[in-house]
Design a protein around this motif. Sequence first.
Motif: not given
Length: 312
Positions: A83-84, A86-89
């Motif tokens: 997720i990190n 993919l979202t750059q978060s």
Amino acid sequence: MRRDNHSSASEFILLGLPIRLEEQGMYFALFLVMYLTTVLGNLLIILLIRLDSRLHTPMYFFLSHLALTDISFSSVTAPKMLINMLTQSQSISYVGCVSQVYFFLLFGDLDSFLLTSMAYDRYVAICHPLYYTTVMSQNLCFLLVIVSWVLSSASALVHTLLLTHLSFCGDDTLPHFFCDLSALLKLSSSDTTINELVILTVGAVVITLPFICILVSYGHIGATILRAPSIKGICKAFSTCGSHLSVVSLYYGAIIGLYFFPSSNNTNDKDVIVAVLYTVVTPMLNPFIYSLRNQDMKGALGNTLSKRIFPV
């Protein structure tokens, strides 16, 4: 934003894997495939053991629990990492971080105890074959699994409770792709002497002691084979123990590489890479090891496919 009297951190920043930004897409696809392979491969092992009555033995009972543990162990870190990427978060909440520490330790310790139970099963099967069905009773198998869960839960809970009493008032950046306990201790502004002492003490119980038990079990197995050496006996030992030994080597090899040969203070890249090995790679390889090196599993897969494709 203050969460409690002990910690002023409301979230942490995970720096992730030591890869360049332009390579993130490639690595995201790679780790996504590896994670899906882990989940589907271990689910297949559980399904085969469930469907084939010939696999309703203590060895495969423990293997089914090991497969479930591997799915859970990988799921603690891999989805958040994906997720990190993919979202750059890169943020993770304080509660999410503490929860990740707890479940990471729980399933990591559970792996160790289950591998030890499997080693004991192989020891009884080869060294005391006449008493195997008596010793490895259903009650004992259930007891070993329950004890493994209790000890793993207690170990993870102790570390997690001690972690919640630490303060994080300064830097909130973790040079990792998940909330690793050792990285959090380095980040804390509190005295971590008790935490480190508990890590050494509990680690001896949940990692070192099971590893010694595995070595002793295989020492007895080797001695039994050497007392009456034969090609048939050696082949039988390799067929029943080869897969388990391969998984033990991967699991404890990564731990030894990480904790007995730690990286220098100025770099954490090796720690992150080794962590990828035992959180993502090893759980993915286990289904291949047990299916490619194990005739029973290959036979069960063939029978299940033939019944589904060519039903009688």
